[in-house]
Design a protein around this motif. Sequence first.
Motif, mmCIF file in Angstrom:
data_model
loop_
_atom_site.group_PDB
_atom_site.id
_atom_site.type_symbol
_atom_site.label_atom_id
_atom_site.label_comp_id
_atom_site.label_asym_id
_atom_site.label_seq_id
_atom_site.Cartn_x
_atom_site.Cartn_y
_atom_site.Cartn_z
ATOM 1 N N ILE A 1 0.839 -1.200 0.000
ATOM 2 C CA ILE A 1 0.000 0.000 0.000
ATOM 3 C C ILE A 1 0.876 1.253 0.000
ATOM 4 N N THR A 2 1.939 1.235 0.781
ATOM 5 C CA THR A 2 2.839 2.383 0.850
ATOM 6 C C THR A 2 3.482 2.655 -0.504
ATOM 7 N N VAL A 3 3.975 1.612 -1.150
ATOM 8 C CA VAL A 3 4.597 1.776 -2.463
ATOM 9 C C VAL A 3 3.567 2.255 -3.481
ATOM 10 N N LEU A 4 2.367 1.699 -3.438
ATOM 11 C CA LEU A 4 1.299 2.120 -4.347
ATOM 12 C C LEU A 4 0.989 3.601 -4.156
ATOM 13 N N ARG A 5 0.956 4.050 -2.923
ATOM 14 C CA ARG A 5 0.673 5.459 -2.642
ATOM 15 C C ARG A 5 1.737 6.366 -3.267
ATOM 16 N N HIS A 6 2.993 5.982 -3.141
ATOM 17 C CA HIS A 6 4.071 6.794 -3.726
ATOM 18 C C HIS A 6 4.022 6.772 -5.256
ATOM 19 N N LEU A 7 3.722 5.624 -5.826
ATOM 20 C CA LEU A 7 3.596 5.529 -7.284
ATOM 21 C C LEU A 7 2.451 6.405 -7.781
ATOM 22 N N ALA A 8 1.358 6.418 -7.037
ATOM 23 C CA ALA A 8 0.184 7.200 -7.432
ATOM 24 C C ALA A 8 0.468 8.697 -7.394
ATOM 25 N N ARG A 9 1.467 9.083 -6.632
ATOM 26 C CA ARG A 9 1.852 10.495 -6.566
ATOM 27 C C ARG A 9 2.830 10.875 -7.668
ATOM 28 N N GLY A 10 3.130 9.915 -8.526
ATOM 29 C CA GLY A 10 4.006 10.194 -9.654
ATOM 30 C C GLY A 10 5.486 10.102 -9.343
ATOM 31 N N GLN A 11 5.828 9.506 -8.217
ATOM 32 C CA GLN A 11 7.236 9.395 -7.849
ATOM 33 C C GLN A 11 7.928 8.269 -8.603
ATOM 34 N N ARG A 12 9.182 8.477 -8.936
ATOM 35 C CA ARG A 12 9.963 7.461 -9.641
ATOM 36 C C ARG A 12 10.459 6.395 -8.675
ATOM 37 N N VAL A 13 10.806 5.261 -9.240
ATOM 38 C CA VAL A 13 11.278 4.133 -8.428
ATOM 39 C C VAL A 13 12.476 4.537 -7.583
ATOM 40 N N ARG A 14 13.425 5.256 -8.169
ATOM 41 C CA ARG A 14 14.627 5.633 -7.404
ATOM 42 C C ARG A 14 14.299 6.555 -6.235
ATOM 43 N N ASP A 15 13.310 7.450 -6.443
ATOM 44 C CA ASP A 15 12.918 8.370 -5.366
ATOM 45 C C ASP A 15 12.173 7.632 -4.248
ATOM 46 N N ILE A 16 11.333 6.678 -4.627
ATOM 47 C CA ILE A 16 10.625 5.885 -3.628
ATOM 48 C C ILE A 16 11.623 5.066 -2.816
ATOM 49 N N ALA A 17 12.597 4.488 -3.498
ATOM 50 C CA ALA A 17 13.622 3.695 -2.815
ATOM 51 C C ALA A 17 14.372 4.540 -1.792
ATOM 52 N N LYS A 18 14.699 5.762 -2.171
ATOM 53 C CA LYS A 18 15.429 6.657 -1.266
ATOM 54 C C LYS A 18 14.565 7.037 -0.063
ATOM 55 N N THR A 19 13.283 7.301 -0.315
ATOM 56 C CA THR A 19 12.369 7.685 0.763
ATOM 57 C C THR A 19 12.153 6.564 1.761
ATOM 58 N N LEU A 20 12.014 5.330 1.247
ATOM 59 C CA LEU A 20 11.701 4.189 2.110
ATOM 60 C C LEU A 20 12.943 3.417 2.577
ATOM 61 N N LEU A 21 14.111 3.902 2.205
ATOM 62 C CA LEU A 21 15.373 3.264 2.582
ATOM 63 C C LEU A 21 15.436 1.814 2.090
ATOM 64 N N LEU A 22 15.000 1.612 0.848
ATOM 65 C CA LEU A 22 15.040 0.298 0.219
ATOM 66 C C LEU A 22 15.793 0.411 -1.104
ATOM 67 N N SER A 23 16.160 -0.717 -1.681
ATOM 68 C CA SER A 23 16.858 -0.695 -2.960
ATOM 69 C C SER A 23 15.870 -0.451 -4.098
ATOM 70 N N GLU A 24 16.377 0.051 -5.213
ATOM 71 C CA GLU A 24 15.531 0.254 -6.388
ATOM 72 C C GLU A 24 14.971 -1.079 -6.886
ATOM 73 N N LYS A 25 15.763 -2.126 -6.775
ATOM 74 C CA LYS A 25 15.308 -3.452 -7.195
ATOM 75 C C LYS A 25 14.108 -3.898 -6.365
ATOM 76 N N THR A 26 14.150 -3.635 -5.066
ATOM 77 C CA THR A 26 13.041 -4.019 -4.186
ATOM 78 C C THR A 26 11.758 -3.260 -4.553
ATOM 79 N N ILE A 27 11.896 -1.963 -4.812
ATOM 80 C CA ILE A 27 10.729 -1.164 -5.191
ATOM 81 C C ILE A 27 10.169 -1.638 -6.526
ATOM 82 N N SER A 28 11.044 -1.962 -7.472
ATOM 83 C CA SER A 28 10.595 -2.479 -8.768
ATOM 84 C C SER A 28 9.839 -3.792 -8.601
#
Length: 210
Positions: free
Chosen positions: A155-182
């Motif tokens: 749900i958290t990742v979906l919320r960030h995606l819905a706000r138009g955020q890129r995978v790399r930015d979501i990864a940085k915000t959530l302290l996760l790798s880009e691969k994990t967010i993808s």
Amino acid sequence: MAQILIADDHAVVRMAVRMLLENAGHQVVGEADCGVDVIGLVRNLKPQLIILDIDLPKLDGFAVLQRLCDAEDAPKVLVFSGMAADQYAVRCSRAGASGFVSKDDDLDGLLTAVKIILAGYTLFPTIQLSQSTSSVPTHSSVEQDAIKHLSSREITVLRHLARGQRVRDIAKTLLLSEKTISTYKSRLITKLQVSNLAELIEIAKRNSII
């Protein structure tokens, strides 16, 4: 009166909540603007209650709740959020929160919730859901059921995606790798039975996951 920690990434909100609590005789022992700081401050200050926004950077509110509930002598947590209650209140309850108050409500409601939770009770809004007279699942009900079975992290990742955020930015915000967010993104597309990111965003908007 209680020792309380305020966790919100908006300084104006923290100031308003602090004034409300101090005028009621409570002691605000600390403030945090990200999830990582909440964990450290709880360990050092040992507040009785945390007023927690779910939409925090670094560690979101759900991750904070999970870590706090796994600890001994965990403080009570009152979620104070601008997120839609019908999508988030139940999830917060399951994650271990003691209450949920919408930021759209009057601030006096927050103070009432603090009193109720400190007295040992829980407080969550009652969500009235319309019941369909048809036994055939509608497109909307199928969609809502799929969302209900998403994890808090999804749900958290979906919320960030819905706000138009890129995978790399979501990864940085959530302290996760880009691969994990993808991976989460691909999983969401599969679980919600859509074919692309645009359709994923539309589902999030229709269901107030923003």
